[in-house]
Each structure stands twice: as structure tokens, then as C-alpha cells.
Design a protein around this motif. Structure first.
Motif, PDB file in Angstrom:
ATOM      1  N   LYS A 134      39.381  39.723  22.945  1.00  0.00           N
ATOM      2  CA  LYS A 134      40.543  39.710  24.183  1.00  0.00           C
ATOM      3  C   LYS A 134      40.332  38.493  24.953  1.00  0.00           C
ATOM      4  O   LYS A 134      40.896  37.790  25.022  1.00  0.00           O
ATOM      5  N   TYR A 135      39.100  38.162  24.986  1.00  0.00           N
ATOM      6  CA  TYR A 135      38.961  37.081  25.956  1.00  0.00           C
ATOM      7  C   TYR A 135      37.202  36.017  25.274  1.00  0.00           C
ATOM      8  O   TYR A 135      36.732  36.512  25.037  1.00  0.00           O
ATOM      9  N   LEU A 136      37.990  34.861  25.684  1.00  0.00           N
ATOM     10  CA  LEU A 136      36.979  34.042  25.293  1.00  0.00           C
ATOM     11  C   LEU A 136      37.016  32.548  26.669  1.00  0.00           C
ATOM     12  O   LEU A 136      38.098  32.371  26.694  1.00  0.00           O
ATOM     13  N   THR A 137      35.379  32.764  26.725  1.00  0.00           N
ATOM     14  CA  THR A 137      35.300  31.748  27.644  1.00  0.00           C
ATOM     15  C   THR A 137      34.363  30.555  26.938  1.00  0.00           C
ATOM     16  O   THR A 137      33.237  30.534  26.757  1.00  0.00           O
ATOM     17  N   ILE A 138      35.238  29.242  27.639  1.00  0.00           N
ATOM     18  CA  ILE A 138      34.267  28.065  26.553  1.00  0.00           C
ATOM     19  C   ILE A 138      33.983  27.636  28.150  1.00  0.00           C
ATOM     20  O   ILE A 138      35.043  26.797  28.747  1.00  0.00           O
ATOM     21  N   PHE A 139      32.885  26.230  27.582  1.00  0.00           N
ATOM     22  CA  PHE A 139      31.894  25.227  29.199  1.00  0.00           C
ATOM     23  C   PHE A 139      32.373  24.339  28.084  1.00  0.00           C
ATOM     24  O   PHE A 139      31.091  23.483  27.260  1.00  0.00           O
ATOM     25  N   ALA A 140      33.540  23.655  28.674  1.00  0.00           N
ATOM     26  CA  ALA A 140      33.776  22.365  28.907  1.00  0.00           C
ATOM     27  C   ALA A 140      33.223  21.354  29.196  1.00  0.00           C
ATOM     28  O   ALA A 140      32.391  19.966  28.610  1.00  0.00           O
ATOM     29  N   PHE A 141      32.418  21.397  30.891  1.00  0.00           N
ATOM     30  CA  PHE A 141      32.720  20.140  31.579  1.00  0.00           C
ATOM     31  C   PHE A 141      31.910  20.907  32.493  1.00  0.00           C
ATOM     32  O   PHE A 141      32.440  21.405  33.194  1.00  0.00           O
ATOM     33  N   SER A 142      30.134  20.306  33.023  1.00  0.00           N
ATOM     34  CA  SER A 142      30.047  21.096  33.631  1.00  0.00           C
ATOM     35  C   SER A 142      29.413  20.173  35.005  1.00  0.00           C
ATOM     36  O   SER A 142      29.998  19.071  34.976  1.00  0.00           O
ATOM     37  N   THR A 143      29.221  20.834  36.371  1.00  0.00           N
ATOM     38  CA  THR A 143      29.561  20.226  37.234  1.00  0.00           C
ATOM     39  C   THR A 143      27.768  19.285  37.157  1.00  0.00           C
ATOM     40  O   THR A 143      27.727  17.843  37.883  1.00  0.00           O
ATOM     41  N   GLU A 144      26.612  19.346  35.742  1.00  0.00           N
ATOM     42  CA  GLU A 144      26.223  18.578  36.318  1.00  0.00           C
ATOM     43  C   GLU A 144      26.165  16.939  35.290  1.00  0.00           C
ATOM     44  O   GLU A 144      25.235  15.989  35.053  1.00  0.00           O
ATOM     45  N   ASN A 145      27.433  17.140  33.974  1.00  0.00           N
ATOM     46  CA  ASN A 145      28.107  16.616  33.147  1.00  0.00           C
ATOM     47  C   ASN A 145      28.478  15.273  34.127  1.00  0.00           C
ATOM     48  O   ASN A 145      28.422  14.252  33.543  1.00  0.00           O
ATOM     49  N   TRP A 146      28.552  15.388  35.424  1.00  0.00           N
ATOM     50  CA  TRP A 146      28.800  13.672  35.645  1.00  0.00           C
ATOM     51  C   TRP A 146      28.117  12.821  35.780  1.00  0.00           C
ATOM     52  O   TRP A 146      27.822  11.418  36.038  1.00  0.00           O
TER      53      TRP A 146
END
Length: 251
Positions: free
Chosen positions: A66-78
Motif C-alpha cells: 500500500k505504501y512505497l517510499t523511495i530515496f531519490a536525493f539525499s542531503t549528502e548528494n549535494w
């Protein structure tokens, strides 16, 4: 709606003969390596990874997720090159514009978590518009983490909570773990039952630190663009075999 009314149990739900996770979170790792293996630039891999997101979202209803969460861009990716960051931001814009109608028609409710203030105003507007468009949908709840970090999320939550205390609307002695949870970006979501990381890396990289306290983890070797719905189904199937006691013991 209050969090406990919306989220319910985090212990998974019944689907057919087995127990499937209600909420799956994915660290979509390996796009750059996938591209390098093909002699292509990293953004080529990120574009392939974005296409894979559509496949996984479409697979969720059949699998009972029912719920899907994906990690697209982290605070470290800058910290990545300016070229790659700019390319990713442009890709996020195109993804929202190209997929908005498809997601809405499929009954997908889209939310974004993370600190939006550092993102370009044009991207923020697209995010807000997509959330508004899909707010009434309930087939799948897709949460996309952009400029997100678990420590940053908790820090921002504590800052908001401190304002409530300073203004006299919240008493320190009344603060509980549920209080903090209500200030998190994910306050309307159930905690994840299962966290998947692709590409063979075995770390959680500052993702949903508070929410994943009792999640099951799967670290798999497949690079994200090669993570098919069939493999997703196999991972979901393995979840059913796990004995989840949440700190207790079987009688």
C-alpha cells in the motif's frame, strides 16, 4: 487525519496466503555503476533508474503493498558534481511533468519528504502541484524523498517542537516518542515494515532512521535499473518467512 488513524499497524497486512509488508521503503542505489558498466555517463543510469520506478510502483497493488517510499536525493548528494546535481534536478522536473497524469490515473497518491527550501522554486511548485492533484488517491501511496536525510528530518522536527514548547502550546513533560513522530515529515505514514537497498551496499545511509527502528532489511546485489518487478515480488515473498517479534518472544 491523525497519524494513528491513518497509519494503523506496522506489522504487515494479509494478502492471499502470506503476510506482505504494508509499507516498503527502497534505497535505489547503483544507477551510476549501471551506467559505467555500459560506458555511459552517470545521468544515463539515473534516467534508467527513473523508468524503473514506474515499474515498481505499478507492481505494488498486485503485490499488496500500500505504501512505497523511495530515496531519490539525499542531503549528502549535494556533494556530487555540479553537472550531476543539475542533471538530477532537471530529471526530477521532467519525471513529475511526464508522470503526473499516469500516476493520478492509476490512483497513486504522491507525497514528497525532505527539506524543500534548498530546491529550486520551479521544482517546489511542481512537487506541490503533484501532491495536490493526487491527494485524494488511495491505491498506492508513493512517497519520494528529495533533499532528505534522517538526521536532518529529526533536527527539523525537534526545532518545530521546540517552538511549540517556547510558545507554551506543548509542555516538556508531555513529550513522548509519539509526540516527536507527529512532527516528522512522515507523520501521516505507517512506519516501514521492509527496507530494501539495491547494489550490494549494506548500509542505511541516513534513510528513515526513526521510522525504521523495527523494519526488516534486505540488501541485494542487483543494481537499481535492473531491479525488476519479479525480483521485487521475490523479496516481498521472503518477508513472509520472517519471524517478527518486535522485542517479544513467542509463547
Amino acid at each position: 487525519m491523525a497519524r494513528d488513524e491513518k497509519a494503523g499497524s506496522t506489522a504487515g497486512v494479509q494478502a492471499g496466503a502470506g503476510v506482505v509488508p504494508q509499507h516498503v521503503a527502497i534505497i535505489m542505489d547503483g544507477n551510476g555503476r549501471w551506467a559505467k558498466l555500459r560506458g555511459r555517463p552517470r545521468l544515463f543510469g539515473h534516467r534508467a533508474g527513473a523508468r524503473r520506478v514506474r515499474d515498481i510502483v505499478q507492481a505494488c497493488p498486485q503485490l499488496g503493498v500500500k505504501y512505497l517510499t523511495i530515496f531519490a536525493f539525499s542531503t549528502e548528494n549535494w556533494k556530487r558534481t555540479q553537472t550531476e546535481v543539475a542533471g538530477l534536478m532537471g530529471m526530477f522536473k521532467r519525471y513529475i511533468m511526464n508522470e503526473a497524469k499516469t500516476l493520478h490515473n492509476a490512483g497513486v497518491c504522491v507525497r514528497f519528504i525532505g527539506d524543500r527550501l534548498r530546491l529550486e522554486p520551479s521544482l517546489q511548485r511542481l512537487m506541490n502541484d503533484l501532491e495536490a492533484l493526487t491527494a485524494g488517491n488511495d491505491t498506492v501511496h508513493l512517497t519520494i524523498a528529495i533533499n532528505y536525510g534522517g538526521r536532518d528530518e529529526v533536527t527539523r522536527a525537534v526545532q518545530r517542537m521546540a517552538v511549540e514548547v517556547a510558545d507554551g502550546r506543548l509542555h516538556p513533560q508531555d513529550v513522548t516518542s509519539d509526540t516527536l513522530t507527529a512532527f516528522l515529515d512522515t507523520h501521516v505514514l505507517p512506519d516501514p515494515d521492509l527496507v530494501i537497498r539495491t547494489s550490494g551496499e549494506a548500509r542505511i545511509s541516513n534513510f528513515l532512521l526513526w521510522q525504521s527502528a523495527y523494519a526488516e532489511y534486505e540488501f541485494i546485489d542487483t543494481l537499481w535499473p535492473d531491479f525488476t518487478p519479479d525480483e521485487f515480488a521475490r523479496v516481498i515473498g521472503r518477508f513472509a518467512a520472517r519471524d517478527r517479534r518486535f522485542g517479544g518472544v513467542r509463547a
